[in-house]
Design a protein around this motif. Sequence first.
Motif, mmCIF file in Angstrom:
data_model
loop_
_atom_site.group_PDB
_atom_site.id
_atom_site.type_symbol
_atom_site.label_atom_id
_atom_site.label_comp_id
_atom_site.label_asym_id
_atom_site.label_seq_id
_atom_site.Cartn_x
_atom_site.Cartn_y
_atom_site.Cartn_z
ATOM 1 N N VAL A 212 0.797 -1.229 0.085
ATOM 2 C CA VAL A 212 -0.012 -0.176 0.026
ATOM 3 C C VAL A 212 0.961 1.154 0.058
ATOM 4 N N GLY A 213 0.575 2.191 -0.962
ATOM 5 C CA GLY A 213 1.312 3.530 -1.056
ATOM 6 C C GLY A 213 2.428 3.278 -1.821
ATOM 7 N N ARG A 214 2.699 2.191 -2.579
ATOM 8 C CA ARG A 214 4.029 1.907 -3.263
ATOM 9 C C ARG A 214 4.012 2.884 -4.571
ATOM 10 N N LYS A 215 5.195 3.863 -4.672
ATOM 11 C CA LYS A 215 5.147 4.668 -5.758
ATOM 12 C C LYS A 215 5.482 3.975 -7.031
ATOM 13 N N CYS A 216 4.873 4.452 -8.057
ATOM 14 C CA CYS A 216 5.144 3.731 -9.312
ATOM 15 C C CYS A 216 5.517 4.758 -10.408
ATOM 16 N N GLU A 217 6.412 5.638 -10.262
ATOM 17 C CA GLU A 217 6.769 6.882 -11.359
ATOM 18 C C GLU A 217 7.470 6.185 -12.570
ATOM 19 N N HIS A 218 7.821 4.837 -12.319
ATOM 20 C CA HIS A 218 8.358 3.750 -13.457
ATOM 21 C C HIS A 218 7.207 3.062 -14.347
ATOM 22 N N GLY A 219 6.180 3.596 -14.003
ATOM 23 C CA GLY A 219 5.047 2.979 -14.696
ATOM 24 C C GLY A 219 4.145 3.806 -15.561
ATOM 25 N N ILE B 173 -1.688 6.018 -22.321
ATOM 26 C CA ILE B 173 -2.113 7.577 -22.166
ATOM 27 C C ILE B 173 -1.281 8.463 -21.250
ATOM 28 N N GLU B 174 -0.576 7.928 -20.193
ATOM 29 C CA GLU B 174 0.017 8.536 -19.449
ATOM 30 C C GLU B 174 1.583 7.840 -19.009
ATOM 31 N N VAL B 175 2.461 8.554 -18.900
ATOM 32 C CA VAL B 175 3.853 8.071 -18.413
ATOM 33 C C VAL B 175 4.548 8.549 -17.305
ATOM 34 N N GLY B 176 4.965 7.606 -16.380
ATOM 35 C CA GLY B 176 5.552 8.229 -15.080
ATOM 36 C C GLY B 176 6.828 9.141 -15.414
ATOM 37 N N ARG B 177 7.397 9.820 -14.278
ATOM 38 C CA ARG B 177 8.588 10.510 -14.413
ATOM 39 C C ARG B 177 9.574 9.640 -14.735
ATOM 40 N N ASP B 178 9.847 8.527 -14.373
ATOM 41 C CA ASP B 178 10.894 7.796 -14.628
ATOM 42 C C ASP B 178 10.845 6.628 -15.859
ATOM 43 N N VAL B 179 10.005 6.941 -16.685
ATOM 44 C CA VAL B 179 9.840 6.097 -17.690
ATOM 45 C C VAL B 179 10.586 6.815 -18.865
ATOM 46 N N GLU B 180 11.415 6.136 -19.594
ATOM 47 C CA GLU B 180 12.432 6.816 -20.590
ATOM 48 C C GLU B 180 11.925 6.232 -22.015
ATOM 49 N N PHE B 181 11.624 5.110 -22.320
ATOM 50 C CA PHE B 181 11.689 4.619 -23.490
ATOM 51 C C PHE B 181 10.152 4.189 -24.000
ATOM 52 N N ILE B 182 9.240 4.121 -23.251
ATOM 53 C CA ILE B 182 8.018 3.939 -23.577
ATOM 54 C C ILE B 182 7.143 5.261 -23.821
ATOM 55 N N MET C 44 -3.155 0.684 -14.430
ATOM 56 C CA MET C 44 -1.780 1.080 -14.080
ATOM 57 C C MET C 44 -0.664 -0.186 -14.422
ATOM 58 N N VAL C 45 0.252 0.108 -15.049
ATOM 59 C CA VAL C 45 1.298 -1.133 -15.235
ATOM 60 C C VAL C 45 2.619 -0.358 -14.757
ATOM 61 N N PRO C 46 3.169 -1.161 -13.914
ATOM 62 C CA PRO C 46 4.491 -0.685 -13.045
ATOM 63 C C PRO C 46 5.661 -1.277 -14.168
ATOM 64 N N TYR C 47 7.018 -0.548 -13.741
ATOM 65 C CA TYR C 47 8.229 -1.177 -14.445
ATOM 66 C C TYR C 47 7.894 -1.009 -16.060
ATOM 67 N N ALA C 48 7.432 0.059 -16.658
ATOM 68 C CA ALA C 48 7.099 -0.001 -18.102
ATOM 69 C C ALA C 48 8.104 -0.112 -18.895
ATOM 70 N N ASP C 49 9.271 0.415 -18.754
ATOM 71 C CA ASP C 49 10.387 0.246 -19.752
ATOM 72 C C ASP C 49 10.903 -1.170 -19.949
ATOM 73 N N PHE C 50 11.007 -1.761 -19.011
ATOM 74 C CA PHE C 50 11.359 -3.120 -18.585
ATOM 75 C C PHE C 50 10.325 -3.998 -19.245
ATOM 76 N N GLN C 51 9.194 -3.872 -18.870
ATOM 77 C CA GLN C 51 8.101 -5.123 -19.130
ATOM 78 C C GLN C 51 7.196 -5.193 -20.412
#
Length: 405
Positions: free
Chosen positions: A38-45, A84-93, A150-157
């Motif tokens: 709970v509360g896990r941040k996913c700016e990589h998502g 339709i939305e990318v997190g701050r830490d997403v680089e390639f998607i 929401m999908v986390p770890y977007a660049d990897f997955q």
Amino acid sequence: MAGNRAVVYDRPGRVEISDIAYPELILRDGPGVNPLNVGRKCEHGVILKVITTNICGSDQHMVRGRTTAPSGLVLGHEITGEVIEVGRDVEFIKKGDLVSVPFNIACGRCRNCKERNTNVCTNVNPDRPGSAYGYVDMGGWVGGQSEYVMVPYADFQLLKFPDKDRAMEKILDLTMLSDIFPTGYHGAVSAGVRPGSTVYIAGAGPVGLAAAHSAQLLGASVVIVGDLNAERLAQARSFGCETVNLREHANLAEQIDQILGVPEVDCAVDCVGFEAHGHGKSHGEAPATVLNSIMEVTRAGGRLGIPGLYVTGDPGAVDEDAKIGTLKIRFGLGWAKSHTFVTGQTPVMQYNRELMSAILSGRAQIAKAVNATLISLDEAPAAYSEFDQGASKKFVIDPHGSVRR
């Protein structure tokens, strides 16, 4: 802000279409969410608009009340969507990308992920290695049988489709890349299928049909599919499989002998799992049936792929042992025959890119093999009921009416 509607597990035998929260790049508390997540941040998502999301037999186990899934759990782990939305830490998607989501949630950073075992990531589920969207005891990541997810770890997955228009033309095939096609393929690969192999597939549900098609792609000479459901066996025959109706013929080895001239195969795949039934007209639930039967009919030195789901908690099991996943397996038989067993969640990312290429080239016809059937989100409860009664269909939910009829 847009609304969000989803398929939600209510109680055994019942799902509902409910309004749920629009996804954020953070994991909020809710049904089934592990307190430590709970509360896990996913700016990589990323946030996806769901284009297609499929009903899976694994979902059906929960809906039947055969797990400890809580009421209110949002279902769905087979997801294809538009970013339709990318997190701050997403680089390639990027926004606008059309992507397939592996059902395994994986961080890409732990030892298992780095060794390509994304099915047992150690950083996404506080209870045990491995996670999935919308599934009991998998960390509580919200399911994707919804309008947005929401999908986390977007660049990897995420597996990005190279051409959106071309992908939409084959979307009923490509939607199978999130789980069912890699799972069937993994079962066949784990069983050691190669050119000329004779293969037995236990179960003619969607995963069994995917495994059978995968065995053909890998060059098997004969693929035999066994089931108790005549309609599903007819679907297997529609793309060139031999079949055995185990309701009418209890002795599997005899039936294989009639097909091959010998009562054994080179390898076998269990696509049934823990709700297996015995063979014959008066069959009842017997969860070790498939495991024991595939050991019996697989030659000495052969391999057994076991993508069929087995659980550690089954409140509806036939006996106390089975309620904790303890089954009466003839392990001595497997040992005596030097069998290799491969079990567990499928590491989707090991296969999805090459299977995408097989689909886009026209080599793989997975939607046809599993009888992909497009429905709206509102039709999902009826589809769950039809699927539970043995319909030979792979239901594909189109939440926004995005797929051309």
